[in-house]
Design an enzyme around this catalytic site. Structure first.
Site, PDB file in Angstrom:
ATOM      1  N   ARG A  40       0.783  -1.240   0.000  1.00  0.00           N
ATOM      2  CA  ARG A  40       0.000   0.000   0.000  1.00  0.00           C
ATOM      3  C   ARG A  40       0.815   1.290   0.000  1.00  0.00           C
ATOM      4  O   ARG A  40       0.240   2.377   0.068  1.00  0.00           O
ATOM      5  CB  ARG A  40      -1.000   0.046   1.169  1.00  0.00           C
ATOM      6  N   ASP A  41       2.145   1.206  -0.071  1.00  0.00           N
ATOM      7  CA  ASP A  41       2.924   2.445  -0.126  1.00  0.00           C
ATOM      8  C   ASP A  41       4.189   2.249  -0.974  1.00  0.00           C
ATOM      9  O   ASP A  41       5.267   2.712  -0.617  1.00  0.00           O
ATOM     10  CB  ASP A  41       3.278   2.918   1.282  1.00  0.00           C
TER      11      ASP A  41
END
Length: 186
Positions: free
Chosen positions: A122-123
């Site tokens: 997610r990053d």
């Protein structure tokens, strides 16, 4: 939500260690706050992924003091040599297509393992990809937002996590992110 420091632990704390640089990541907040639990989830994700292109926790736990309420979560891992792609990518220092392809393949390899375990990073972004020009080693760091699909689905539906420039359209719309989120970011 956390701080990362370079450290050299004593032989008592971490026996049989080489001279490789180590890093200590410590939550800035005490239990029972969200950042505290995120760091615990990060350690769990990294232990399960257990890949050479991701940090591997060598030692982790919680500590507290009598005068300070709550516990602080931490983990110690082998640091990656090199610079982030954010630092390296510049008009005066372009990466060759061969180097770019090699980095992408190595990041895809660690993401493939994470996705097989149903984790989403997610990053994924240049600031979280470390590249050592001498050895060619690549590391995907900062797994603080990594969660399984099931846990992500239970998060506050009004919350969006990640870095805007690298978020998939589905995530921006508030849909539950899956592996497509990481692939889009890469």
């Amino acid at each position: 939500y956390a701080s990362v420091l370079s450290v050299k632990p004593s032989e008592e704390i971490l026996p049989n260690q080489t001279d490789e640089p180590l890093a200590l990541k410590v939550s800035r907040f005490r239990a029972p706050t969200e950042p505290y639990y995120r760091l615990k989830l990060e350690v769990s994700a990294l232990e399960q992924v257990n890949h050479p292109n991701a940090p591997v926790p060598l030692l982790h736990g919680v500590f507290g003091r009598e005068r300070v309420a709550g516990e602080v979560c931490y983990y110690l891992y082998k640091a990656f040599h090199g610079y982030s792609l954010k630092q390296l990518i510049a008009p005066d220092f372009p990466l060759s297509w061969q180097t770019s392809a090699d980095i992408a393949i190595k990041i895809c390899d660690v993401l493939e393992k994470a996705h097989a375990l149903e984790f989403v990073h997610r990053d994924v972004k240049p600031g979280n990809i470390i590249y050592d020009q001498e050895s060619g080693k690549v590391g995907l760091v900062d797994w603080g937002l990594a969660m399984t699909y099931q846990v992500i689905g239970r998060e506050d539906e009004n919350s969006v996590y990640g870095t805007a420039y690298y978020m998939s359209p589905e995530s921006i719309r508030g849909e539950v992110p899956d592996q497509r989120h990481d692939i889009f970011a890469l």
